[in-house]
Design an enzyme around this catalytic site. Structure first.
Site, PDB file in Angstrom:
ATOM      1  N   ASP A 141       0.834  -1.204   0.000  1.00 19.55           N
ATOM      2  CA  ASP A 141       0.000   0.000   0.000  1.00 19.55           C
ATOM      3  C   ASP A 141       0.870   1.255   0.000  1.00 19.55           C
ATOM      4  O   ASP A 141       1.935   1.276   0.621  1.00 19.55           O
ATOM      5  CB  ASP A 141      -0.894  -0.011   1.243  1.00 19.55           C
ATOM      6  CG  ASP A 141      -2.005   1.018   1.167  1.00 19.55           C
ATOM      7  OD1 ASP A 141      -2.328   1.470   0.052  1.00 19.55           O
ATOM      8  OD2 ASP A 141      -2.549   1.378   2.224  1.00 19.55           O
ATOM      9  N   ARG A 198       0.223   7.613  -2.718  1.00 15.63           N
ATOM     10  CA  ARG A 198       0.698   8.638  -1.788  1.00 15.63           C
ATOM     11  C   ARG A 198       2.176   8.940  -2.004  1.00 15.63           C
ATOM     12  O   ARG A 198       2.614  10.077  -1.871  1.00 15.63           O
ATOM     13  CB  ARG A 198       0.451   8.174  -0.342  1.00 15.63           C
ATOM     14  CG  ARG A 198      -0.952   8.490   0.151  1.00 15.63           C
ATOM     15  CD  ARG A 198      -1.274   7.764   1.427  1.00 15.63           C
ATOM     16  NE  ARG A 198      -1.620   6.373   1.147  1.00 15.63           N
ATOM     17  CZ  ARG A 198      -1.885   5.479   2.080  1.00 15.63           C
ATOM     18  NH1 ARG A 198      -1.818   5.830   3.358  1.00 15.63           N
ATOM     19  NH2 ARG A 198      -2.220   4.251   1.765  1.00 15.63           N
ATOM     20  N   ASN A 223     -10.627  -2.711  -6.720  1.00 11.56           N
ATOM     21  CA  ASN A 223      -9.799  -1.765  -7.470  1.00 11.56           C
ATOM     22  C   ASN A 223     -10.368  -1.407  -8.838  1.00 11.56           C
ATOM     23  O   ASN A 223      -9.940  -0.423  -9.460  1.00 11.56           O
ATOM     24  CB  ASN A 223      -8.378  -2.310  -7.642  1.00 11.56           C
ATOM     25  CG  ASN A 223      -7.554  -2.260  -6.381  1.00 11.56           C
ATOM     26  OD1 ASN A 223      -6.602  -3.025  -6.218  1.00 11.56           O
ATOM     27  ND2 ASN A 223      -7.899  -1.365  -5.456  1.00 11.56           N
TER      28      ASN A 223
END
EC number: 2.5.1.-
Length: 266
Positions: free
Chosen positions: A36, A40, A84
């Protein structure tokens, strides 16, 4: 623990030694990873999200080779979930293309390193060319003796449990199975992971404290290591820290620590 695979003198020189801080006799046999933080990572660097996914592939390649070198038997990664598909179409298309490109580029090297590749999930929904590559990779590496590398693609833990229940129900309807004989072992035999042991260690990057519909049955007694490190930054030091954390735990599987007996003091 699986013995590290070395192919010839050249391969031996490339093996990364196990850090001295890790006990080779207490390694997890099976590591699962929720990779993950690609988006970001890219946002923090003001880069397109696609760059984050590409950097995540590099982190995965390094982690897989370290696990293979260090004698880990099974590595299972969460690559693409059933949820997803709800991401922007452009991102989903990029991910499918990335899967295809990486498989084409890395398959020969992975085969030489004796990696055995499997893909777990509802693969029929994937693009046809990707399905063909997956079948090729699975067949080519099926006889290898190195690490078992499971890539969970279009995978959802709840969906896996539903499908397992449906298979058992069908066996009952056909008269092949008495419902009273269904137990945990029978149920686990219908799961996608039925050919190997459950994960000993789950690693989740990016600091999120959830398992995100991943291996819901199989993670029942896994030790969980959460790191704030974003997946593209996950490296040998990150993996070493996770293994040290794992080896610091006393795995009780629902029991108690045999070295502690409070009842003697009552």
């Amino acid at each position: 623990m699986k013995t590290p695979i070395a192919i010839g003198a050249e391969k031996k020189s490339l093996i990364t030694p196990l850090p001295a801080s890790i006990d080779p006799l207490r390694l997890p046999e099976h590591i699962a990873i929720i990779m993950d933080g690609n988006g970001r990572w890219a946002n923090a660097k003001k880069l397109p999200r696609a760059m984050g996914h590409s950097a995540g592939v590099d982190a995965l390649k390094q982690t897989l080779r370290l696990c293979n070198d260090w004698g880990i038997g099974v590595l299972t990664v969460y690559a693409f979930s059933t949820e997803n598909w709800s991401r922007p179409k452009e991102e989903v298309n990029f991910l499918m293309t990335l899967f295809e490109r990486v498989l084409k580029k890395e398959l020969e090297a992975l085969n030489l390193e004796e990696v055995q590749i499997s893909f777990l999930g509802d693969l029929d929904q994937l693009p046809t060319r990707l399905q063909d590559l997956i079948n090729e990779a699975t067949e080519l590496t099926s006889g290898n003796n190195g690490i078992r590398f499971n890539v969970c693609t279009n995978y959802g833990g709840r969906r896996e449990l539903v499908l397992a229940a449906q298979k058992l129900a069908q066996r009952v309807l056909q008269g092949d199975l008495d419902p009273s004989f269904i137990d945990e072992h029978t149920f686990a035999g219908e799961l996608l992971t039925s050919s190997y042991a459950d994960p000993d260690l789950l690693i989740r990057t990016s600091g999120e404290m959830r398992i995100s519909n991943f291996l819901l049955w199989q993670l029942a007694y896994a030790e969980i290591h959460v790191t704030d490190t974003l997946w593209p930054d996950f490296d040998s030091i990150s993996l070493t820290k996770a293994l040290i954390d794992y080896q610091s735990r006393r795995r009780r599987f629902g029991g108690v620590d045999p070295t502690v007996n409070d009842y003697d003091q009552v």
